[in-house]
Design an enzyme around this catalytic site. Structure first.
Site, PDB file in Angstrom:
ATOM      1  N   GLU A 267      -5.258   4.928 -11.602  1.00 25.64           N
ATOM      2  CA  GLU A 267      -4.891   3.925 -10.600  1.00 25.64           C
ATOM      3  C   GLU A 267      -3.822   2.987 -11.156  1.00 25.64           C
ATOM      4  O   GLU A 267      -3.949   2.469 -12.264  1.00 25.64           O
ATOM      5  CB  GLU A 267      -6.136   3.124 -10.226  1.00 25.64           C
ATOM      6  CG  GLU A 267      -5.887   2.021  -9.208  1.00 25.64           C
ATOM      7  CD  GLU A 267      -7.126   1.178  -8.948  1.00 25.64           C
ATOM      8  OE1 GLU A 267      -7.183   0.535  -7.891  1.00 25.64           O
ATOM      9  OE2 GLU A 267      -8.040   1.164  -9.805  1.00 25.64           O
ATOM     10  N   LYS A 338      -5.030   3.253  -0.107  1.00 20.32           N
ATOM     11  CA  LYS A 338      -6.438   2.870  -0.218  1.00 20.32           C
ATOM     12  C   LYS A 338      -6.898   2.114   1.020  1.00 20.32           C
ATOM     13  O   LYS A 338      -6.232   1.194   1.486  1.00 20.32           O
ATOM     14  CB  LYS A 338      -6.632   1.996  -1.466  1.00 20.32           C
ATOM     15  CG  LYS A 338      -8.087   1.689  -1.797  1.00 20.32           C
ATOM     16  CD  LYS A 338      -8.190   0.914  -3.106  1.00 20.32           C
ATOM     17  CE  LYS A 338      -9.641   0.664  -3.500  1.00 20.32           C
ATOM     18  NZ  LYS A 338      -9.739  -0.085  -4.768  1.00 20.32           N
ATOM     19  N   CYS A 390     -10.635   4.482  -6.764  1.00 24.35           N
ATOM     20  CA  CYS A 390     -11.499   3.547  -7.482  1.00 24.35           C
ATOM     21  C   CYS A 390     -12.807   3.279  -6.732  1.00 24.35           C
ATOM     22  O   CYS A 390     -13.666   4.141  -6.600  1.00 24.35           O
ATOM     23  CB  CYS A 390     -10.732   2.253  -7.760  1.00 24.35           C
ATOM     24  SG  CYS A 390     -11.608   1.105  -8.862  1.00 24.35           S
TER      25      CYS A 390
END
Length: 516
Positions: A267, A338, A390
């Site tokens: 990430e 995301k 994540c």
């Protein structure tokens, strides 16, 4: 004197509840003492049954939950204390508030149990309480963006109950854990052994059958992947002077692996916004295409027109397995943005009010925009990957809906450097194991400082890199085809069972009250 005895009894019950809650995290990674979970529930439920009032049952639920979260999510304090920029007393106060909020959901379980089940036949309560627990755990995972960390089912990734994951998912396993814990409390009553032991045996037999229920098969194909763990300290992550050394580090570590099908960076591995890193990205893109390879990397996208930040994954190099033309250009569709943002870290609720109060509420890159809930799979060198960035690997339904019949792998990238040498990264890896088992798809997990790993479709870790090492993991990841029952139906079957159990208990209570 009677008041003193009653007060002492209440304090002893509360002490027992908090201790049973505090030992619960031993069932999760890195300890993996799975048997602790049903035993913790056993103790909690036994204390709950001793409650003589609605208030006491609610308090027992709260104190049990507080003990669980105070120990189980202590890793969050590492990020607040080290990077939040607030005094120690304030960081402790914030943790107490967070644990107190999360403990409201077990408190709700105690409240509902007392209202619905406390005077019911034991067998009815045995089915209703796990259902009540599941409903409150679901609410914890949804309200205020949700925080389903330490869901009961994750405690069983190293137990025989893990075999249920492809059928009923993490919440279904959680229901079984609570159910077993409640049944164990009944074994002290000789008359209840008649039905408690046969039900436990039935769960064991069902688990045996579940372990032999093949729902996905290996196709014989595999992708050769290289996962790059740079181990860049968080304190210099966004330091302008460290930007180029970090970018060069990842490129130098990756270059010997450009013959692999896919190279994966973690990430925000590139500590620069995408527009300003175009020369760097195009250079890698061209080289990878020529070497017949592809790369997936995390990067921040800032769009000046809308003044929006996105936490993205982009693909460099080959899209398809044929052809040598570079595929990357800014704004192309082969990317992932995301959706489920981390509170405080990626968005700040009531930002205008909180940001001036402390550096904790004004961390770098803490004003992101959301991507869509369902997005197309990433295509890298002919392989299709369902991303979960994540924190998103925690959200079962989102991952499930993004894994399609032709999805080859799940890919999750993270930067767990925020949490230091704590239990948090181990729990994070355990959550990824559950996703692999539920959906029968290997998980490719790359992090900045650990734990980078390959998880097979059965939830087992086949390869990994230790924490705090700059290293590359080279491995072969098997391709699977087929759909699990959970991938088709999700948690709907166990949710229907839970609602029916609660309704039956509630209706029975109302009729009993009417007769009286």
């Amino acid at each position: 004197m009677k008041w003193v005895k009653t007060d002492l009894r209440s304090w002893m019950m509360a002490l027992a509840a908090v201790l049973f809650g505090a030992v619960m995290p031993l069932a999760y990674a890195p300890y993996n003492m799975s048997v602790v979970a049903p035993l913790s529930v056993l103790g909690f439920y036994a204390v709950l049954q001793m409650s003589r009032t609605l208030r006491m049952a609610t308090w027992i639920g709260f104190i049990y939950g507080f003990g669980t979260f105070a120990v189980g999510i202590s890793w969050i304090h590492v990020s607040i204390d080290q990077f939040g920029g607030v005094p120690l007393i304030v960081s402790i106060a914030l943790m107490i508030l967070l644990c107190g909020y999360l403990a409201l959901f077990p408190a709700m379980s105690g409240w509902l149990w007392y209202r619905i089940c406390h005077d019911k036949p034991a067998i009815l309560s045995a089915f209703a309480f796990p259902s009540i627990w599941l409903v409150t755990e679901y609410l914890r995972g949804e309200l205020l963006t949700g925080f389903p960390w330490l869901a009961m089912g994750y405690s069983q990734t190293h137990s025989w109950l893990f075999e249920w994951a492809p059928i009923i998912g993490v919440q279904g396993i959680g229901w079984l854990v609570v159910f077993i814990g409640v049944l164990l409390t009944q074994t002290v009553h000789p008359k209840r052994l008649v039905w408690a032991l046969p039900i436990i045996a039935l769960v064991g037999f069902g688990t045996f059958k579940a372990s032999n229920f093949i729902q996905a098969e290996h196709t014989g194909k595999f992708a050769k992947v290289a996962l790059v763990q740079g181990n860049v300290p968080q304190i210099i992550k966004w330091d302008p002077e460290s930007q180029w050394p970090t970018m060069r580090l990842y490129q130098d570590m990756s270059r010997p692996y450009y013959d692999h099908d896919i190279v994966v960076w973690p990430e925000a591995a590139i500590p620069a916004v995408e527009l300003s890193a175009q020369d760097y990205l195009h250079n890698i893109d061209s080289t990878l295409a020529w070497r017949e390879s592809a790369m997936i990397t995390g990067i921040i996208d800032y769009q000046p027109r809308t003044r929006s930040y996105f936490n993205n994954l982009v693909v460099l190099g080959r899209t398809e397995s044929e052809g040598e033309n570079p595929s990357y250009y800014y704004g192309n569709s082969n990317r992932y943005s995301k959706h489920h943002l981390l509170p405080i870290g990626e968005f700040v609720p009531l930002g205008d009010l909180l940001r001036p109060l402390a550096p904790l509420f004004n961390l770098p890159m803490s004003s992101f925009s959301r991507g869509d809930y369902i997005q197309t799979n990433l295509l890298a060198n002919g392989w299709k990957l369902a991303p979960a960035l994540c924190y998103e690997i925690l959200f079962t339904e989102q991952v499930r809906l993004n894994v399609r019949i032709d999805t080859d792998f799940i890919i999750t990238v993270s930067n767990d450097a925020w949490f230091g040498d704590s239990i948090g990264p181990h729990q994070h890896l355990q959550i990824a194991q559950m996703r692999a088992k539920e959906l029968a798809r290997p998980v490719i997990r790359t992090t900045n400082n650990g734990i980078t790993a390959i998880i097979d479709a059965d939830g087992s870790i086949t390869d990994q890199i230790p924490q705090f090492e700059a290293k590359v993991l080279s491995a072969e990841v098997n391709q699977y085809r087929g759909q699990t029952l959970f991938s088709r139906y999700g948690h709907y079957p166990i949710a229907i069972l839970s609602v029916l159990s609660i309704l039956i208990a509630a209706i029975t209570r109302r009729r009993h009250s009417t007769i009286r």
